[in-house]
Design a protein around this motif. Sequence first.
Motif, PDB file in Angstrom:
ATOM      1  N   PRO A 608     -24.439 -42.616   8.460  1.00  0.00           N
ATOM      2  CA  PRO A 608     -25.131 -42.016   9.181  1.00  0.00           C
ATOM      3  C   PRO A 608     -25.022 -40.501   9.253  1.00  0.00           C
ATOM      4  N   GLU A 609     -25.882 -39.702   9.940  1.00  0.00           N
ATOM      5  CA  GLU A 609     -25.910 -38.250   9.617  1.00  0.00           C
ATOM      6  C   GLU A 609     -24.541 -37.501  10.211  1.00  0.00           C
ATOM      7  N   LEU A 610     -23.893 -37.938  11.119  1.00  0.00           N
ATOM      8  CA  LEU A 610     -22.797 -37.479  11.733  1.00  0.00           C
ATOM      9  C   LEU A 610     -21.981 -38.319  12.664  1.00  0.00           C
ATOM     10  N   PHE A 611     -20.655 -37.920  12.964  1.00  0.00           N
ATOM     11  CA  PHE A 611     -19.889 -38.621  13.853  1.00  0.00           C
ATOM     12  C   PHE A 611     -19.484 -37.820  15.031  1.00  0.00           C
ATOM     13  N   ASP A 612     -19.107 -38.365  15.932  1.00  0.00           N
ATOM     14  CA  ASP A 612     -18.453 -37.787  17.125  1.00  0.00           C
ATOM     15  C   ASP A 612     -17.120 -37.037  16.525  1.00  0.00           C
ATOM     16  N   GLN A 618     -17.639 -42.412  17.004  1.00  0.00           N
ATOM     17  CA  GLN A 618     -18.936 -42.913  16.879  1.00  0.00           C
ATOM     18  C   GLN A 618     -19.926 -42.248  15.845  1.00  0.00           C
ATOM     19  N   GLY A 619     -20.798 -43.198  14.913  1.00  0.00           N
ATOM     20  CA  GLY A 619     -21.734 -42.522  14.303  1.00  0.00           C
ATOM     21  C   GLY A 619     -22.885 -42.060  15.089  1.00  0.00           C
ATOM     22  N   ARG A 620     -23.479 -41.196  14.715  1.00  0.00           N
ATOM     23  CA  ARG A 620     -24.618 -40.552  15.504  1.00  0.00           C
ATOM     24  C   ARG A 620     -25.777 -40.036  14.689  1.00  0.00           C
TER      25      ARG A 620
END
Length: 645
Positions: A608-612, A618-620
């Motif tokens: 995914p694009e980014l993570f916390d 968590q993937g976001r």
Amino acid sequence: MSYLRFDKTIMTNLEETLTREILRTNRSGAYHCSTIVDCNTRKYHGLLVIPVPELDDENHVLLSSLDETVIQHGAEFNLGLHKYGGDNFSPRGHKYIREFECEKVPTTIYRVGGVVLKKEKLFVHHENRILIRYTLVDAHSETTLRLRPYLAFRSVRQYTHENAQASRHYDVVENGIKTCMYPGYPELYMQLSKENQFCFQPDWYRGIEYPKERERGYDFNEDLYVPGYFEISIKKGESVTFSGGVAPIETTSLNALFAAEMEQRTPRNNFKNCLINSAHQFLNKQDGESYILAGYPWFKCRARDMFISLPGLTLSIGEIGKFEMIMETALKAVYAFMEGKESHLKVTEIEHPDVLLWLVWAIQQYAKMVSWDEARVKYGKALKDVMDYLAGNHHPNLKVHENGLVYTNGRDKAVTWMNSTVNGRPVVARTGYIVEFNALWYNALCFVADLLSSDYGFVDYLHQFSDKVSKSFVQTFLNEYGYLLDYVDGDMMDWSVRPNMIFAAAFDYSPLDSKQKKGVVDIVTKELLTPKGLRSLSPKSGGYNPNYVGPQLQRDYAYHQGTAWPWLEGFYLEAYLRIYKRSAISFVERQLISYEDQMTCHCISSIPELFDGNPPFQGRGAVSFAMNVAEILRTLNLLEKYNNQ
């Protein structure tokens, strides 16, 4: 056993399955995206989502979903799944799923009593056509399959609701129908590989909800139009293929077409092959030109992302021809920009000040991974023209100062990769001497001088700048604590610990000495490194906001204020290998292993694009992001070279 396999215990648990998405593309702008139980949870989800250039530059959902019903002895078992208000799911067909696997194509096995039905989906390459093959694996009596299409005919940015303007008209075509809900849209052809009966039973299914949109603070419900249903008899061992496309097809060819397309798929049977498969999905060929989409489901081709992604998505997996094909299109866009001409090419944000420097970096990777001589022949003139353009101060927002550094105005408009804005203003207003811009600038000056070493006059011209930059860079950015300032604009200095300093340690040519590089890597390791990439801001810096959640405004403020980005770790691991060489191999391998669990969650087999920035990381954001996949692939390639030394 398949590398990407989910059994009944997971598939019947909606808390597990609704967070796992699947993406397939046709490499020409169209895609299919949904959850692994085929319950759409985003407005971007759909079976057939295509660009409609006659309307706008957005993608449009034509065919939202297709519900299957198994009929035996007059009893109907609906395999579909939709979310409605009040946390109600209907018809709850997921309870019949026995397993899902995705080695070559998404494959779902349903069991209804004595009936075992296999469903396989794929997108035809370079054609706006989704194919679904149904195989009756087992049945003890006569079986009928009913297929009920849910139509949207709307932009991915909007919703459709019950209305009197939607056309109910349809025409019979070979083994199916064609229909179009609104003027301006193409006809949707829905056909099957064998004779069937279409029952016209028009209705609207109202109040379908998309929980991912609700989480993101957007409207989240719509109505979908169902024109009726197809009924077809199917025998044990028989396969029937459904086609949804914008052009008719010879239905006797459908089963053979499915088999032929399936053979072209890269088996996703290990971590690297999953990433290779994902890499192919970003390639986008339209009107004879080749691009890289920045991500799915909502990104277009962005110039910076394209150049950063290009080496990892192509050269790292041995696909040199694809690099050259995409670079050919990219250079047309670059020359149009430098010459101030309008361009029909679908490359956005090419005016951003670091884009041409990333172009040079991408060609530098070609020289290293393919051939310096080939790079000189193919791209030498382009590199000289780009460096002339930049050094001559022709770029509207990248100016070379007397000290050799490049200066950018980013106060009123976001001009770096940290590009989130609120009310038209950048959240992180990086301006002046920006650290990665100047690292890129120095690297470009030295690389082009070495590549074009026989052009003595031009090389001397470039060295005039690089000699200045080597001194000014350290004086301007290196602070007393051993790390680099993020940007400097006159008396204003940003002391925030951000990952942008890592490029100065990662590039082949750097104004930093070995000790200074190690200092940068050490503080990045200490304050920014996570199992899912580098944080965009240190937890010790003011404004740290690591959780990318909530409505748009809240997410915009968090976007680059502590979230973790995998693509940055590619450069970090490159710098780490430069400093610690073979002794770094086990550390790099451990870091890469932390991404392997992503192959079975979020968007399966992609990143995914980014993570916390804080646990559980968590993937976001976008479900599949080109720069992340590219840099992990490039790092795997680097690691292989170190292992072979």
